[in-house]
Scaffold this motif. Structure first.
Motif, PDB file in Angstrom:
ATOM      1  N   VAL A 217       0.848  -1.194   0.000  1.00  0.00           N
ATOM      2  CA  VAL A 217       0.000   0.000   0.000  1.00  0.00           C
ATOM      3  C   VAL A 217       0.886   1.248   0.000  1.00  0.00           C
ATOM      4  O   VAL A 217       1.023   1.919  -1.016  1.00  0.00           O
ATOM      5  CB  VAL A 217      -0.988   0.013   1.191  1.00  0.00           C
ATOM      6  CG1 VAL A 217      -1.815   1.291   1.177  1.00  0.00           C
ATOM      7  CG2 VAL A 217      -1.930  -1.194   1.101  1.00  0.00           C
ATOM      8  N   ASP A 218       1.538   1.532   1.133  1.00  0.00           N
ATOM      9  CA  ASP A 218       2.297   2.794   1.196  1.00  0.00           C
ATOM     10  C   ASP A 218       3.704   2.661   0.607  1.00  0.00           C
ATOM     11  O   ASP A 218       4.246   3.628   0.090  1.00  0.00           O
ATOM     12  CB  ASP A 218       2.384   3.288   2.641  1.00  0.00           C
ATOM     13  CG  ASP A 218       3.130   2.309   3.517  1.00  0.00           C
ATOM     14  OD1 ASP A 218       2.613   1.189   3.719  1.00  0.00           O
ATOM     15  OD2 ASP A 218       4.232   2.630   3.980  1.00  0.00           O
ATOM     16  N   GLY A 219       4.293   1.474   0.723  1.00  0.00           N
ATOM     17  CA  GLY A 219       5.642   1.264   0.174  1.00  0.00           C
ATOM     18  C   GLY A 219       6.745   1.880   1.012  1.00  0.00           C
ATOM     19  O   GLY A 219       7.896   1.958   0.582  1.00  0.00           O
ATOM     20  N   THR A 220       6.401   2.316   2.230  1.00  0.00           N
ATOM     21  CA  THR A 220       7.427   2.973   3.063  1.00  0.00           C
ATOM     22  C   THR A 220       7.505   2.388   4.476  1.00  0.00           C
ATOM     23  O   THR A 220       7.982   3.025   5.396  1.00  0.00           O
ATOM     24  CB  THR A 220       7.145   4.499   3.166  1.00  0.00           C
ATOM     25  OG1 THR A 220       5.813   4.663   3.713  1.00  0.00           O
ATOM     26  CG2 THR A 220       7.222   5.196   1.829  1.00  0.00           C
ATOM     27  N   MET A 222       4.972   1.477   6.595  1.00  0.00           N
ATOM     28  CA  MET A 222       4.010   1.921   7.614  1.00  0.00           C
ATOM     29  C   MET A 222       2.761   1.046   7.747  1.00  0.00           C
ATOM     30  O   MET A 222       2.212   0.925   8.822  1.00  0.00           O
ATOM     31  CB  MET A 222       3.595   3.360   7.329  1.00  0.00           C
ATOM     32  CG  MET A 222       4.721   4.317   7.642  1.00  0.00           C
ATOM     33  SD  MET A 222       4.204   6.022   7.651  1.00  0.00           S
ATOM     34  CE  MET A 222       3.991   6.319   5.934  1.00  0.00           C
ATOM     35  N   CYS A 223       2.304   0.425   6.638  1.00  0.00           N
ATOM     36  CA  CYS A 223       1.001  -0.264   6.714  1.00  0.00           C
ATOM     37  C   CYS A 223       1.104  -1.743   7.104  1.00  0.00           C
ATOM     38  O   CYS A 223       0.159  -2.314   7.611  1.00  0.00           O
ATOM     39  CB  CYS A 223       0.262  -0.136   5.387  1.00  0.00           C
ATOM     40  SG  CYS A 223       1.020  -1.084   4.057  1.00  0.00           S
ATOM     41  N   GLY A 224       2.226  -2.355   6.855  1.00  0.00           N
ATOM     42  CA  GLY A 224       2.415  -3.760   7.206  1.00  0.00           C
ATOM     43  C   GLY A 224       1.858  -4.753   6.197  1.00  0.00           C
ATOM     44  O   GLY A 224       1.962  -5.965   6.387  1.00  0.00           O
ATOM     45  N   CYS A 225       1.250  -4.252   5.123  1.00  0.00           N
ATOM     46  CA  CYS A 225       0.640  -5.135   4.112  1.00  0.00           C
ATOM     47  C   CYS A 225       1.642  -6.078   3.444  1.00  0.00           C
ATOM     48  O   CYS A 225       1.294  -7.180   3.047  1.00  0.00           O
ATOM     49  CB  CYS A 225       0.066  -4.298   2.971  1.00  0.00           C
ATOM     50  SG  CYS A 225      -1.563  -3.786   3.298  1.00  0.00           S
ATOM     51  N   CYS A 226       2.857  -5.593   3.293  1.00  0.00           N
ATOM     52  CA  CYS A 226       3.821  -6.322   2.465  1.00  0.00           C
ATOM     53  C   CYS A 226       4.667  -7.288   3.281  1.00  0.00           C
ATOM     54  O   CYS A 226       5.750  -7.674   2.847  1.00  0.00           O
ATOM     55  CB  CYS A 226       4.717  -5.328   1.744  1.00  0.00           C
ATOM     56  SG  CYS A 226       5.781  -4.441   2.899  1.00  0.00           S
ATOM     57  N   ARG A 227       4.161  -7.660   4.487  1.00  0.00           N
ATOM     58  CA  ARG A 227       5.025  -8.495   5.339  1.00  0.00           C
ATOM     59  C   ARG A 227       5.255  -9.869   4.711  1.00  0.00           C
ATOM     60  O   ARG A 227       4.357 -10.467   4.122  1.00  0.00           O
ATOM     61  CB  ARG A 227       4.499  -8.588   6.764  1.00  0.00           C
ATOM     62  CG  ARG A 227       3.147  -9.180   6.930  1.00  0.00           C
ATOM     63  CD  ARG A 227       2.713  -9.031   8.395  1.00  0.00           C
ATOM     64  NE  ARG A 227       1.405  -9.617   8.594  1.00  0.00           N
ATOM     65  CZ  ARG A 227       0.277  -8.968   8.362  1.00  0.00           C
ATOM     66  NH1 ARG A 227       0.305  -7.725   7.892  1.00  0.00           N
ATOM     67  NH2 ARG A 227      -0.882  -9.561   8.571  1.00  0.00           N
ATOM     68  N   CYS A 237       8.596  -6.126   2.893  1.00  0.00           N
ATOM     69  CA  CYS A 237       9.229  -6.211   1.586  1.00  0.00           C
ATOM     70  C   CYS A 237       9.627  -4.825   1.051  1.00  0.00           C
ATOM     71  O   CYS A 237      10.650  -4.668   0.409  1.00  0.00           O
ATOM     72  CB  CYS A 237       8.268  -6.903   0.619  1.00  0.00           C
ATOM     73  SG  CYS A 237       9.037  -7.367  -0.902  1.00  0.00           S
ATOM     74  N   CYS A 238       8.797  -3.809   1.359  1.00  0.00           N
ATOM     75  CA  CYS A 238       9.043  -2.487   0.760  1.00  0.00           C
ATOM     76  C   CYS A 238      10.284  -1.799   1.317  1.00  0.00           C
ATOM     77  O   CYS A 238      10.883  -0.983   0.613  1.00  0.00           O
ATOM     78  CB  CYS A 238       7.812  -1.598   0.915  1.00  0.00           C
ATOM     79  SG  CYS A 238       7.423  -1.174   2.620  1.00  0.00           S
ATOM     80  N   ILE A 239      10.645  -2.102   2.554  1.00  0.00           N
ATOM     81  CA  ILE A 239      11.839  -1.428   3.088  1.00  0.00           C
ATOM     82  C   ILE A 239      12.998  -2.389   3.348  1.00  0.00           C
ATOM     83  O   ILE A 239      14.156  -2.002   3.324  1.00  0.00           O
ATOM     84  CB  ILE A 239      11.546  -0.603   4.374  1.00  0.00           C
ATOM     85  CG1 ILE A 239      10.753  -1.443   5.390  1.00  0.00           C
ATOM     86  CG2 ILE A 239      10.819   0.690   4.038  1.00  0.00           C
ATOM     87  CD1 ILE A 239      10.655  -0.782   6.753  1.00  0.00           C
TER      88      ILE A 239
HETATM   89 FE1  FES Z   1       3.146  -0.856   3.672  1.00  0.00          FE
HETATM   90 FE2  FES Z   1       5.333  -2.191   3.017  1.00  0.00          FE
HETATM   91  S1  FES Z   1       3.746  -1.553   1.728  1.00  0.00           S
HETATM   92  S2  FES Z   1       4.689  -1.624   5.000  1.00  0.00           S
END
Ligand code: FES
Ligand code: NAD
Length: 274
Positions: A217-220, A222-227, A237-239
């Motif tokens: 979602v945010d790619g930074t 913060m949202c935790g979606c990409c765990r 994954c994004c960071i």
């Molecule tokens: Fe939201 Fe990675 S896309 S934490």
């Protein structure tokens, strides 16, 4: 606003390449890193890993598979049109070093991401062996470009319409059986491909990097979606990625999480073309 400088339809129009004028991103972005774009003011944010960059010209190239509403909308854009937002570079660059002989394996649209990494591997002074595969001849992308970068290139198609008949894992196993000088492997493609590549390379003890594509979602961070689960630890994954040591990735969990929205993606595409 970011202008589309060039658009190329590939793979019977199911995959589209866009060259986008984004000088600030082009100056900084490294292989393996991604951008998040929004086509218009109300559009969803979609993460896309870069396929190539022209630093001097200020251009980034992305290659998009048309799977949902937003990517279908993107396909309708043409050179001269504008994309509302492009944010990046995001994620960590791929760890590229001079290692000796390396093997790169790309499946389907994964070849786009692999292309940028292969370029850097070659520039770092490695001997690069490539294996790329697609469902059928017409679905194969970037063959000429990969041929220019690789010292040797093997092509597969699932249906045997071009190159070796079968998945990319077929020549990979044969290669690893015959050659013991491969120092590292990069594998990028659908999750099942990366999982099966890693099963094989683990057997031969060759370090294998993969690029993951969880929901973002945010790619930074913060949202935790990409765990994703890496060696039993939760990583974003994004960071922390998108590249990880494939032997440590829980592919089954990733597959399960990614499949949660497949129906919505298909429905949104159907709805958008009604
Ligand atoms: Fe939201 Fe990675 S896309 S934490
Ligand atoms: P695809 O299904 O056309 O497969 C591409 C190639 O992967 C095949 O030709 C084959 O060589 C290999 N492959 C497929 N199944 C395999 C298996 N069971 N074992 C070994 N190798 C196998 O791929 P596609 O349509 O480009 O992508 C499908 C999905 O993967 C999409 O949802 C896409 O978003 C995702 N994808 C992710 C990445 C990434 O960032 N890692 C890259 C590309 C595609």
């Amino acid at each position: 606003m970011f202008e589309i400088i060039r658009k190329d339809e590939m793979a019977k129009g199911t995959i589209v390449r866009f060259d986008i004028n984004a000088p600030n991103i082009a100056q900084k972005i490294k292989p393996g890193q991604f951008i998040i774009l929004r086509v218009n003011e109300t559009g969803e944010r979609i993460p896309i890993t870069i396929a190539d960059v022209d630093r001097l010209g200020g251009i980034i190239a992305i290659i998009v598979q048309v799977v949902g509403k937003t990517t279908a909308l993107m396909r309708s854009l043409k050179a001269g049109d504008f994309i509302k937002d492009v944010v990046g570079p995001l994620g960590k660059p791929s760890p590229i070093r001079k290692l000796g002989t390396v093997l790169v394996v790309g499946g389907g649209t994964g070849i786009a991401i692999l292309h940028h990494i292969t370029k850097a591997m070659k520039e770092a002074g490695n001997t690069v062996i490539g294996i790329i595969g697609a469902r059928e001849k017409d679905m194969l992308i970037l063959e000429d470009e990969m041929r220019l970068l690789c010292d040797e290139l093997i092509v597969t198609t699932d249906d045997g319409s071009y190159g070796i008949k079968g998945f990319v894992t077929l020549p990979l196993e044969k290669y690893l059986e015959e050659r013991k000088d491969i120092k590292e492997i990069y594998a990028i493609g659908p999750i099942i491909m990366m999982k099966n590549v890693c099963k094989i390379t683990k057997k031969y003890g060759v370090k294998t990097m993969v690029s993951l594509n969880p929901v973002m979602v945010d790619g930074t961070g913060m949202c935790g979606c990409c765990r994703v689960n890496i060696n039993g630890e939760t990583k974003f994954c994004c960071i922390d990625g998108p590249d990880f040591d494939g032997h440590q990735v829980d592919f089954d969990e990733l597959e399960k999480r990614n499949s949660m929205y497949l129906k919505d993606e298909k429905d949104s595409l159907l709805f958008s073309i009604k």
